[in-house]
Design an enzyme around this catalytic site. Structure first.
Site, PDB file in Angstrom:
ATOM      1  N   THR A 145       0.915  -1.263  -0.029  1.00  0.00           N
ATOM      2  CA  THR A 145      -0.020   0.104  -0.053  1.00  0.00           C
ATOM      3  C   THR A 145       0.836   1.214   0.066  1.00  0.00           C
ATOM      4  OG1 THR A 145      -0.028   0.091   2.437  1.00  0.00           O
ATOM      5  CG2 THR A 145      -1.807  -1.012   1.272  1.00  0.00           C
ATOM      6  N   CYS A 157       1.971   2.857   9.358  1.00  0.00           N
ATOM      7  CA  CYS A 157       0.890   3.045  10.593  1.00  0.00           C
ATOM      8  C   CYS A 157       1.587   2.960  11.837  1.00  0.00           C
ATOM      9  CB  CYS A 157      -0.318   1.963  10.343  1.00  0.00           C
ATOM     10  SG  CYS A 157      -0.862   1.832   8.738  1.00  0.00           S
ATOM     11  N   ARG A 205       4.127   6.893   3.208  1.00  0.00           N
ATOM     12  CA  ARG A 205       3.313   7.985   3.479  1.00  0.00           C
ATOM     13  C   ARG A 205       2.373   7.632   4.649  1.00  0.00           C
ATOM     14  NH1 ARG A 205       0.760   5.953  -0.892  1.00  0.00           N
ATOM     15  NH2 ARG A 205      -1.677   5.789  -0.766  1.00  0.00           N
ATOM     16  N   CYS A 229      -0.391   6.876   7.523  1.00  0.00           N
ATOM     17  CA  CYS A 229      -1.717   6.350   7.429  1.00  0.00           C
ATOM     18  C   CYS A 229      -2.864   7.666   7.738  1.00  0.00           C
ATOM     19  CB  CYS A 229      -2.122   5.172   8.263  1.00  0.00           C
ATOM     20  SG  CYS A 229      -3.685   4.532   8.346  1.00  0.00           S
ATOM     21  N   ASP A 287      14.508  13.276  52.274  1.00  0.00           N
ATOM     22  CA  ASP A 287      13.172  13.761  52.239  1.00  0.00           C
ATOM     23  C   ASP A 287      12.043  13.595  53.569  1.00  0.00           C
ATOM     24  OD1 ASP A 287      11.510  15.621  50.613  1.00  0.00           O
ATOM     25  OD2 ASP A 287      10.376  14.340  51.268  1.00  0.00           O
TER      26      ASP A 287
END
Length: 472
Positions: A30, A34, A63, A65, A431
């Site tokens: 594709t 993702c 690129r 998703c 502390d």
């Protein structure tokens, strides 16, 4: 950074959102990458590639998703807590240093040559500083396109691009279409300079613990917590800003913090987002942290009762350091009162910068003379660069430089390292509240014995510290 294929594939196959931000999944069939939890992918093994950063996936030609928005995933916990050069570089890139100062500025801050820095980042993240900054610019641009009415040319330069053409080419390459397609169906801000967005995190998040801590220590005139929302002013590289952060409970990808940013200059969007994420410790891996702590029988019940307790950090390292000095041996309410007077002394919004604090008159610093001298000494040291409180500061060097100043001891330096520098493994055994909390949990309250026991909580002693304070 080595990614084990089988482990990554199992995470993707189960859509395990705990791995979002740790790595990115690219599918060759594709051309899209993702986050691991994306519900849209069930890729075949032969078509899958894994990358350690979004920039590396983009560099390989994939690129983003549009469904899972991998650029909006929580950041990697590894880069958030690591104290080495790569971790420091990632924090500085996130704060927009490359956009403001270029790669030479980033390399100079870290003390390396540009070439060596590029090599280190590429080995770990699959991309150099320019590619990593470019991926961040693309994300910043997307947010501005979707949430504001700014013109696309204005957005291009606000996001850090050198030209409109570079902006258009990058958006098309990263998101698979021109900038106008991102704007088509989105709601814009009705007020200039306002950006609304969702800050993702890995559940669980104990929002009450965060907000209570910040509310108890809120500086009048600078920050406040009301009705489940934390608000504060911010001093950003290009001007002032205001932020409102509201944790929204949820599971999986629905968990987020609703953020409203009011920026004098929208070029400050990326650093504002990075500082908000650090303030609320949103890139932490709470399951890994809690698993270490609950392995101690003395902590098991409180971890099970309050999962996902974070370490509240800071948006301003100098403010945090002053807060720590003022708070020496006085109550939290008294500390707030004095800090409010310091903040109001200049008549300007927000907390004053080091140069302003160094020049404040004695009446603006209502405290013993020795402590006043310590604050002025710190302010001068930060102003001249002797003490580095930036996001990319070396943590060991920071502690060393702080304790070298008169009036600053191990407790103060450790507190600053935890909140300003994000050190996940600070412990303050002397502390009083820590010792009280330890005693309440059946732990030793003698500092030496407590410190020895705390070795079991490495490397997450800062998180144990917060839990002891909550049980004091």
């Amino acid at each position: 950074m080595e990614l084990e294929f089988e482990r990554c594939y199992r995470a993707v196959d189960s859509r395990d959102q705990r791995f979002d931000g740790w790595f990115y999944t690219a599918v060759t069939s594709t051309g899209i990458y993702c986050k691991p939890s994306c519900p849209a992918i069930t890729p075949k093994r032969a078509n899958v590639r894994f990358y350690p950063s979004a920039a590396a996936a983009q560099r390989a030609g994939f690129r983003a998703c549009r469904r899972c928005r991998p650029d909006a995933a929580p950041g990697s916990p590894e880069w958030d807590v690591r104290a080495d050069t790569v971790g420091r570089a990632m924090r500085l890139i996130g704060d927009g240093v490359v956009d403001r100062e270029g790669v030479p500025g980033l390399a100079g801050r870290l003390g390396y040559t540009e070439r060596h820095l590029h090599r280190m980042l590429t080995e770990e993240l699959g991309a150099g500083p320019l590619a990593l900054a470019r991926a961040q610019r693309a994300q910043t641009a997307r947010i501005l396109v979707e949430t504001t009415d700014l013109g696309l040319a204005e957005i291009a330069f606000a996001a850090g691009f050198g030209s409109v053409r570079q902006f258009n080419d990058t958006i098309k390459e990263v998101y698979g279409g021109p900038p106008s397609t991102l704007r088509a169906t989105k709601t814009k801000a009705k007020e200039a300079g306002v950006v609304n967005l969702r800050l993702a995190y890995r559940p669980p998040l104990h929002a009450t613990a965060l907000l209570e801590f910040l509310a108890d220590r809120a500086i009048p005139g600078v920050e406040e917590v009301t009705d489940g929302t934390y608000r504060r002013t911010m001093t950003l590289p290009h001007g002032a800003g205001e932020v409102a952060l509201t944790p929204i409970p949820g599971h999986g990808t629905g968990a987020h913090v609703a953020a409203t940013l009011r920026l004098k200059d929208v070029r400050d969007l990326a650093p504002a987002v990075a500082r908000c994420r650090r303030l609320l410790d949103l890139d932490a891996d709470p399951e890994a942290i809690d698993a270490t702590l609950e392995a101690d029988p003395k902590l098991t019940k409180i971890v099970e009762k309050e999962p996902g307790v974070r370490v509240p950090r800071a948006v301003d390292g100098f403010e945090t350091a002053v807060r720590a000095i003022v708070g020496q041996q006085i109550s939290v309410p008294a500390t707030r009162t004095i800090l409010g007077r310091i903040a109001a002394a200049t008549g300007q919004p927000g907390f004053p910068d080091p140069a302003m604090v160094a020049d404040l008159p004695d009446e603006a610093l209502p405290m013993p003379a020795a402590r006043r001298a310590t604050i002025r000494g710190l302010a001068r040291a930060v102003a001249d660069g002797t003490v580095d409180l930036d996001l990319g500061a070396d943590r060991e060097e920071l502690v060393t430089s702080l304790v070298a100043l008169p009036g600053i001891g191990a407790w103060t330096a450790g507190y600053v390292a935890m909140r300003a520098a994000g050190d996940p493994d600070v412990f303050l055994p002397t502390d009083l509240a820590v010792r009280r909390g330890a005693k309440n949990l059946g732990l030793p309250d003698d500092p030496k014995a407590l410190e020895a026991h705390a070795a079991n909580w490495r490397p997450w002693r800062s998180y144990a510290l917060i839990r002891l304070w909550r049980n004091a």
